[in-house]
Design a protein around this motif. Sequence first.
Motif, PDB file in Angstrom:
ATOM      1  N   ALA A  77       0.853  -1.195   0.000  1.00 17.60           N
ATOM      2  CA  ALA A  77       0.000   0.000   0.000  1.00 17.60           C
ATOM      3  C   ALA A  77       0.885   1.239   0.000  1.00 17.60           C
ATOM      4  O   ALA A  77       1.736   1.403   0.873  1.00 17.60           O
ATOM      5  N   GLU A  78       0.675   2.124  -0.965  1.00 16.34           N
ATOM      6  CA  GLU A  78       1.512   3.328  -1.073  1.00 16.34           C
ATOM      7  C   GLU A  78       0.949   4.506  -0.295  1.00 16.34           C
ATOM      8  O   GLU A  78       1.618   5.530  -0.160  1.00 16.34           O
ATOM      9  N   ALA A  79      -0.290   4.377   0.194  1.00 13.98           N
ATOM     10  CA  ALA A  79      -0.924   5.480   0.922  1.00 13.98           C
ATOM     11  C   ALA A  79      -1.718   4.917   2.096  1.00 13.98           C
ATOM     12  O   ALA A  79      -2.175   3.772   2.065  1.00 13.98           O
ATOM     13  N   ILE A  80      -1.884   5.756   3.128  1.00 15.58           N
ATOM     14  CA  ILE A  80      -2.660   5.373   4.307  1.00 15.58           C
ATOM     15  C   ILE A  80      -3.679   6.469   4.598  1.00 15.58           C
ATOM     16  O   ILE A  80      -3.333   7.649   4.690  1.00 15.58           O
ATOM     17  N   HIS A  81      -4.940   6.053   4.736  1.00 18.67           N
ATOM     18  CA  HIS A  81      -5.996   6.963   5.186  1.00 18.67           C
ATOM     19  C   HIS A  81      -6.294   6.620   6.640  1.00 18.67           C
ATOM     20  O   HIS A  81      -6.644   5.481   6.949  1.00 18.67           O
ATOM     21  N   PRO A  82      -6.210   7.597   7.566  1.00 21.75           N
ATOM     22  CA  PRO A  82      -6.362   7.268   8.983  1.00 21.75           C
ATOM     23  C   PRO A  82      -7.789   7.281   9.500  1.00 21.75           C
ATOM     24  O   PRO A  82      -8.020   6.919  10.660  1.00 21.75           O
ATOM     25  N   GLY A  83      -8.779   7.729   8.680  1.00 17.48           N
ATOM     26  CA  GLY A  83     -10.147   7.850   9.192  1.00 17.48           C
ATOM     27  C   GLY A  83     -10.228   8.934  10.240  1.00 17.48           C
ATOM     28  O   GLY A  83      -9.652  10.009  10.096  1.00 17.48           O
ATOM     29  N   TYR A  84     -10.953   8.672  11.329  1.00 15.58           N
ATOM     30  CA  TYR A  84     -10.964   9.586  12.473  1.00 15.58           C
ATOM     31  C   TYR A  84     -10.748   8.764  13.739  1.00 15.58           C
ATOM     32  O   TYR A  84     -10.956   7.551  13.757  1.00 15.58           O
ATOM     33  N   GLY A  85     -10.343   9.432  14.825  1.00 17.67           N
ATOM     34  CA  GLY A  85      -9.991   8.700  16.033  1.00 17.67           C
ATOM     35  C   GLY A  85      -8.681   7.964  15.844  1.00 17.67           C
ATOM     36  O   GLY A  85      -7.943   8.180  14.871  1.00 17.67           O
ATOM     37  N   PHE A  86      -8.351   7.086  16.789  1.00 16.72           N
ATOM     38  CA  PHE A  86      -7.126   6.303  16.746  1.00 16.72           C
ATOM     39  C   PHE A  86      -5.918   7.199  16.412  1.00 16.72           C
ATOM     40  O   PHE A  86      -5.626   8.134  17.132  1.00 16.72           O
ATOM     41  N   LEU A  87      -5.249   6.946  15.278  1.00 18.00           N
ATOM     42  CA  LEU A  87      -4.008   7.664  14.955  1.00 18.00           C
ATOM     43  C   LEU A  87      -4.231   8.826  13.983  1.00 18.00           C
ATOM     44  O   LEU A  87      -3.269   9.387  13.464  1.00 18.00           O
ATOM     45  N   ALA A  91       0.760  13.089  15.217  1.00 17.89           N
ATOM     46  CA  ALA A  91       1.847  13.606  14.387  1.00 17.89           C
ATOM     47  C   ALA A  91       2.949  12.572  14.195  1.00 17.89           C
ATOM     48  O   ALA A  91       3.569  12.504  13.123  1.00 17.89           O
ATOM     49  N   ASP A  92       3.214  11.761  15.215  1.00 17.38           N
ATOM     50  CA  ASP A  92       4.256  10.732  15.094  1.00 17.38           C
ATOM     51  C   ASP A  92       3.881   9.703  14.037  1.00 17.38           C
ATOM     52  O   ASP A  92       4.752   9.187  13.325  1.00 17.38           O
ATOM     53  N   ALA A  94       1.949  10.299  11.332  1.00 19.90           N
ATOM     54  CA  ALA A  94       2.148  10.955  10.037  1.00 19.90           C
ATOM     55  C   ALA A  94       3.629  11.008   9.678  1.00 19.90           C
ATOM     56  O   ALA A  94       4.021  10.798   8.520  1.00 19.90           O
ATOM     57  N   ARG A  95       4.452  11.256  10.687  1.00 19.72           N
ATOM     58  CA  ARG A  95       5.906  11.303  10.467  1.00 19.72           C
ATOM     59  C   ARG A  95       6.441   9.919  10.094  1.00 19.72           C
ATOM     60  O   ARG A  95       7.323   9.784   9.228  1.00 19.72           O
ATOM     61  N   ALA A  96       5.918   8.876  10.732  1.00 16.22           N
ATOM     62  CA  ALA A  96       6.354   7.513  10.424  1.00 16.22           C
ATOM     63  C   ALA A  96       5.979   7.126   8.997  1.00 16.22           C
ATOM     64  O   ALA A  96       6.753   6.446   8.303  1.00 16.22           O
ATOM     65  N   CYS A  97       4.795   7.543   8.551  1.00 19.52           N
ATOM     66  CA  CYS A  97       4.394   7.290   7.161  1.00 19.52           C
ATOM     67  C   CYS A  97       5.369   7.969   6.204  1.00 19.52           C
ATOM     68  O   CYS A  97       5.829   7.369   5.220  1.00 19.52           O
ATOM     69  N   GLU A  98       5.672   9.208   6.510  1.00 19.20           N
ATOM     70  CA  GLU A  98       6.603   9.977   5.676  1.00 19.20           C
ATOM     71  C   GLU A  98       7.960   9.290   5.620  1.00 19.20           C
ATOM     72  O   GLU A  98       8.571   9.162   4.548  1.00 19.20           O
ATOM     73  N   GLY A  99       8.428   8.823   6.790  1.00 19.39           N
ATOM     74  CA  GLY A  99       9.731   8.159   6.846  1.00 19.39           C
ATOM     75  C   GLY A  99       9.766   6.847   6.087  1.00 19.39           C
ATOM     76  O   GLY A  99      10.826   6.425   5.604  1.00 19.39           O
ATOM     77  N   ALA A 100       8.599   6.184   5.982  1.00 18.56           N
ATOM     78  CA  ALA A 100       8.534   4.906   5.274  1.00 18.56           C
ATOM     79  C   ALA A 100       8.217   5.084   3.790  1.00 18.56           C
ATOM     80  O   ALA A 100       8.056   4.096   3.063  1.00 18.56           O
ATOM     81  N   GLY A 101       8.126   6.338   3.342  1.00 16.51           N
ATOM     82  CA  GLY A 101       7.813   6.593   1.942  1.00 16.51           C
ATOM     83  C   GLY A 101       6.362   6.322   1.583  1.00 16.51           C
ATOM     84  O   GLY A 101       6.036   6.053   0.422  1.00 16.51           O
ATOM     85  N   ILE A 102       5.483   6.413   2.576  1.00 14.52           N
ATOM     86  CA  ILE A 102       4.051   6.166   2.373  1.00 14.52           C
ATOM     87  C   ILE A 102       3.304   7.495   2.455  1.00 14.52           C
ATOM     88  O   ILE A 102       3.538   8.289   3.369  1.00 14.52           O
ATOM     89  N   THR A 108      -0.143  18.096   7.147  1.00 13.87           N
ATOM     90  CA  THR A 108       1.275  17.935   7.434  1.00 13.87           C
ATOM     91  C   THR A 108       1.505  17.599   8.905  1.00 13.87           C
ATOM     92  O   THR A 108       0.648  17.827   9.762  1.00 13.87           O
ATOM     93  N   VAL A 109       2.681  17.071   9.176  1.00 16.51           N
ATOM     94  CA  VAL A 109       3.064  16.754  10.558  1.00 16.51           C
ATOM     95  C   VAL A 109       2.980  17.997  11.429  1.00 16.51           C
ATOM     96  O   VAL A 109       2.474  17.955  12.565  1.00 16.51           O
ATOM     97  N   GLU A 110       3.434  19.125  10.916  1.00 17.05           N
ATOM     98  CA  GLU A 110       3.453  20.366  11.686  1.00 17.05           C
ATOM     99  C   GLU A 110       2.044  20.828  12.048  1.00 17.05           C
ATOM    100  O   GLU A 110       1.777  21.262  13.172  1.00 17.05           O
ATOM    101  N   ALA A 111       1.127  20.726  11.093  1.00 19.30           N
ATOM    102  CA  ALA A 111      -0.255  21.143  11.354  1.00 19.30           C
ATOM    103  C   ALA A 111      -0.914  20.236  12.384  1.00 19.30           C
ATOM    104  O   ALA A 111      -1.628  20.702  13.282  1.00 19.30           O
TER     105      ALA A 111
END
Length: 661
Positions: A77-87, A91-92, A94-102, A108-111
């Motif tokens: 899977a090249e993309a992840i949709h988080p829905g609502y709640g949970f994660l 920000a961590d 979102a950052r982990a997805c970015e680090g894994a190239g997903i 953005t992580v900052e927002a």
Amino acid sequence: MPSFNKILIANRGEIACRVMRTAQALGYRTVAVYSEADGDARHVQLADEAVCIGPAPVGQSYLSVQAIIDAAQKTGAEAIHPGYGFLSENADFARACEGAGITFIGPTVEAIHLMGSKRLSKLAMLEAAVPCIPGYEGAEQDDATLAREAARIGYPLMIKASAGGGGRGMRLVNSPDELASQLRTARSEALNAFGNGELILEKAVLRPRHVEIQVFGDCHGNIVYLGERDCSVQRRHQKVIEEAPCPVMTPELRQAMGEAAVKAARTVNYIGAGTVEFLLDASGAFYFLEMNTRLQVEHPVTELITGQDLVAWQIRVAEGQPLPLRQEDIQLNGHAMEVRLYAEDPAAGFLPQTGEVLRWEPALLPDIRIDHGLVEGQTVTPFYDPMLAKVVAWGATREEARRKLARAVEDCVLLGVKGNQRFLADLLRHPQFAAGEATTDFIGEAFGADASLSPQRASASELAVAAALLYQASATASAHQGGLAGWRSAGNAPWNLMLRQGEQKHGVELAVQDAGRQPRLLAKVGETEIAVRLLDADGRWAAVELDGIRRRVAYHQRATQLWLFGQHGNLELQDVTHEPAGAQNGAGSGTVKAPMDGAIVEVLVSEGERVGKGQLLVVLEAMKMEHPLKAGVDGVIRRVQVSAGDQVKSRQLLVEVEEAL
């Protein structure tokens, strides 16, 4: 620009199903993740692929960043949709997805980091000149500082979990002597729900409307707002009814609030779907409450009045495309309302319910949309939020939408687990809500005496239908066993049936007037006589005639247990006609049992300790909420059966109190 063909949905239940619906319609492959408790869940069945990510507790599954990243990499899977709640606002993650190239389908992580903190976001809004409620947003979190700041702000005030949402970690404090205990509870709930005990204080705005603005941004600098939603009808700060547009909105106020929301989003160069929430007072003044950096539970009402698919917008923006519409192109059409169907018992203090879903048939009506994650046979567990579905209606006018929604709620069949349909329908039909006058205090001030909030006895008609169905089952069983196609061989003497509903027992006298294919019966409940003709019963629906009026009734039968979808929703009856006397004596008021499956958070008493009626003994956590369990009598603690951290089952004995004589 990022490009992807397969999307993993890092969520469960109705939102996972809803995201999959759009993703698959757009041609994307989808991946579900699930805990060991959700192996048979609907979102797992709908996905192209599914990966188990751990045991039932959320910390070991849906909140496990590494497990979800691993699932995405394993399935490609090249993309992840988080829905609502949970994660979704982590920000961590979102950052982990970015680090894994997903690609993370969200801001953005900052927002996420800034807007995910009520404290930091409020500081940013104050700096951006967005109207805010007076309060305390400081980093010092000790009780002494908070007490001093509370005195400066004045009472009544609100305690809020800085990282919170959904009413968790939120408490109204009316006087200084309540502050210490409310701080303790708010911190505990915040830590348990969000892993962060940081709090803010705000002056309580009394009887406001809760109005939120849907915003959307892209990576090209475009930000728009798609109208507003009124979410004023709340219970314990959790939304119950949402609607769009707001009943008291004017074009001038909508523009002012919309532009303030866009200003808030621009402070963090916002990308994707977001919601800026405001409190609106009677004078028309509004104050920033928080910004949610995700899709909202209530997003369908915005979709219905704008004709836009917000999940499709999210995916489009995540791929680097511009927003599909400019601000001047966004039009609002008609009115939409949404309610949240929960597994809870309003007559028992809204206690969350667990158990097997025996029947689920959502209402299929024009202009009704039902987002759900249910399949028959699945178990509602204590591990997750008790929301089962969202029922949404569109109408050309507010009144039309309200009327359609009330009927749809009443027509959604849910058996095996108690739901809040009657509570929702009564809210929708309340004159104050129908007039568009409900504020955030509506339920507490105007709805406390509603019949849905008290235990309801089965009606004579419902008991008559139950008796007829039990007669039919007995007759069918007798026929299959080679006996006569009738209940008994004692001539025309009536049969006295005893049905138990909870702790109540109901007697029904049943006389068989015609034992044919469509039996005619006379049921007597107390002094009420009802002529019953059972026209058809297929194990799911019964066609019955009561005193000459025909109707269809949903039901489910298992041995001596019968579930009817009655006027108050799920009605569970047990045939105890042949039960030995005294076999079902209830536990005394000196026993404290678990009201549902859950985990013991705290045990506040020890054996030999003297306690008073109403004293807090144990705190149980279930479905992300804490439930206080109190002594029913004055007495002495005779036995404590649990410790903090224990997992317990519904009706498990926790504490015994020997009543003082």
